[in-house]
Design an enzyme around this catalytic site. Structure first.
Site, PDB file in Angstrom:
ATOM      1  N   SER A 262     -67.316  87.696 -25.519  1.00  0.00           N
ATOM      2  CA  SER A 262     -66.619  87.568 -23.899  1.00  0.00           C
ATOM      3  C   SER A 262     -66.942  86.388 -22.880  1.00  0.00           C
ATOM      4  CB  SER A 262     -67.412  88.859 -23.759  1.00  0.00           C
ATOM      5  OG  SER A 262     -68.740  88.473 -23.495  1.00  0.00           O
ATOM      6  N   LYS A 263     -66.510  86.035 -21.596  1.00  0.00           N
ATOM      7  CA  LYS A 263     -66.860  85.170 -21.301  1.00  0.00           C
ATOM      8  C   LYS A 263     -68.024  84.943 -20.568  1.00  0.00           C
ATOM      9  CE  LYS A 263     -65.806  84.388 -16.352  1.00  0.00           C
ATOM     10  NZ  LYS A 263     -67.669  83.346 -16.543  1.00  0.00           N
TER      11      LYS A 263
END
Ligand code: GLU
Length: 501
Positions: A262-263
């Site tokens: 994920s970011k």
């Protein structure tokens, strides 16, 4: 003759392209090129609520930067255009109608409140509400009201959706190039919405219609779409169309622990998950390009996320990837993302760059610091330091001593400055002063001759000499540094060290 291979990358413009999406695009590109086929980009923007302005341009720019631009897309070889689904809006209704007429779809008029009530009721009995064969005959649909009434309600402007009438009691046998044979029970599916009375198709209908009309031969996409495969296969069948082949790519996993990358992982560990910077009012999410990654390095590490050619080979040009790529060798299991390895790849591509190009990339950084350095000197400098760098942005800290004389001396290294050092350094100055051919090899020969003749130990001179030049015991070959710095500056720095230490 078999059909020409046509594959697509079909992102929804809902934000910046995640690195997983970039890999999907890359695998499509590689597969197309390997098979002399066409790689096209289709923008799936039917969900206007999720539309983010700028995302489409971002996607195109990212693919350009990486060197994997599509053969066909908006504004480019629009053989099967438009390539933006919102501009194909007028196309979909007839296909929804076709499914209604063939008994594969039906109108549903249930309001949001009615559906909520049904959901609640089921939940109270410990069940989950699924809109499908269990209950579709009990809901407000054209399956239970007359054709006339259906027509009237539509004409009266009542909101409706068109739902797929999923076949009952069937085991669907499907094939995925990566996963092999996959079975699925149709009874587990819900009757997905295909079309809405606002005139917009949903993802499922638009995707199938477009893949058919645009003659897609292979659907290569992320694993998160695997659950949609049964519906898609059933839709092709309901239309009487030949389905494309499917290949679902493994997820890209977090560097540590489990789950999808994920970011947040990137933010925490300091690496980008986007190809280019993405700017919003809240700030900038950094991209590989702006972090100083070479596009070739990004392509190379992405290609190896979930695929290898069965050898130990790690470094590939794009052409070599095209040559070696084989969709059936893509792994089923998720691919762990390794930020350190990515940096290693960038280093490999950095050292492969021409010194002239690296010098050109370094010049503006130096200019910003107020140094206007001759290109030939810069070429020399980058050739000496690039082995230690992952990024051009690291050049300054690896080479500042070429341009500025040390202002301090490394504490630990100072112990190499002994009582006899100043005298030796003074003698070294006299030796250096006499050198006319001021090139690394020659300086080294003369200085070492002097040491040998006078029986001076190597360490006694070399370490203080380096300390005087660099301010620490680091950097490339000392005589290479001395050559670049020049005779006058070398002498000045030795004098400065004698005074300071
Ligand atoms: N629009 C979908 C996405 O955003 C496309 C999925 C597919 O390739 O079918 O990923």
């Amino acid at each position: 003759m078999s059909k020409q291979v046509r594959v697509r990358f079909a992102p929804s413009p809902t934000g910046p392209l995640h690195i997983g999406g970039v890999r999907t695009a890359l695998f499509n590109y590689l597969f197309a090129k390997k098979n002399n086929g066409v790689f096209f980009l289709r923008i799936e923007d039917t969900d206007q609520n999720r539309y983010v302005s700028g995302a489409e341009e971002y996607i195109m720019e990212a693919l350009e930067w990486l060197g994997i631009a599509p053969d066909e897309t908006i504004g480019k070889n629009e053989k099967f255009g438009p390539y933006r689904q919102s501009e194909r809006k007028h196309l979909y209704k007839q296909y929804a109608d076709q499914l209604i007429n063939s008994g594969n779809a039906y109108y549903a008029f249930d309001t949001a409140e009615a559906l909520d009530a049904h959901r609640k009721l089921e939940e109270e009995q410990g069940n989950t509400f699924i809109y499908n064969h269990h209950n579709r005959e009990k809901l407000d649909t054209s399956l239970v009201i007359s054709a006339d009434e259906t027509a009237k309600r539509i004409a009266d402007g009542e909101h409706y959706v068109i739902r797929f009438k999923t076949p009952v009691n069937e085991t669907l046998h499907m094939h995925d190039i990566i996963r092999g044979d996959v079975k699925f029970e149709t009874n587990l599916l819900d009757d997905k919405v295909l079309f809405k009375s606002d005139g917009m198709p949903t993802y499922h209908l638009a995707n199938i219609v477009d893949d058919h009309l645009m003659e897609t031969t292979h659907v290569i996409r992320g694993e998160e779409w695997l659950p949609s495969m049964p519906l898609h296969v059933l839709l092709y069948r309901a239309f009487g169309w030949q389905a494309p082949e499917f290949a679902h790519l493994p997820l890209i996993m977090k560097p540590i622990g489990n789950g999808k990358l994920s970011k947040r992982d990137g933010d925490k560990m300091g690496f980008p998950v986007f190809p280019l910077d993405w700017k919003t009012e809240e700030g900038v999410s950094s991209g590989y390009r702006e972090k100083g990654f070479f596009p070739e390095a990004v392509i190379n590490f992405l290609a190896l996320l979930g695929w290898n050619d069965g050898t130990e080979k790690e470094l590939y040009t794009l052409e070599e990837l095209v040559e070696a790529f084989d969709l059936s060798r893509v792994h089923k299991a998720g691919a762990k993302f390794d930020p350190e390895k990515n940096k290693w790849f960038n280093h490999q591509y950095l050292v492969k760059q021409k010194d002239e190009d690296l010098a050109k990339a370094y010049a503006p950084i130096l200019a910003e610091k107020g140094f206007n350095v001759d290109q030939s000197v810069l070429i020399k400098v980058v050739s000496l330091i690039k082995e230690r760098a992952h990024f051009v942005s690291e050049f300054w800290e690896l080479s500042d001593f070429f341009f500025v004389s040390p202002t301090s001396y490394d504490e630990k290294a100072r112990k190499n400055w002994k009582d006899e050092t100043p005298t030796l350094m003074q003698e070294l100055i006299s030796v250096v002063e006499e050198i006319t051919d001021f090139t690394s090899m020659n300086i080294e020969t003369i200085v070492k001759d002097w040491m040998t003749k006078n029986e001076i130990g190597m360490g006694k001179v070399m370490q203080p000499f380096r300390l005087s030049m660099v301010g620490a015991l680091k950097g490339p070959h000392l005589f290479d540094i001395v050559e670049v710095i020049g005779k006058e500056e070398t002498i000045k720095r030795i004098q400065k060290a004698i005074a300071a230490l």
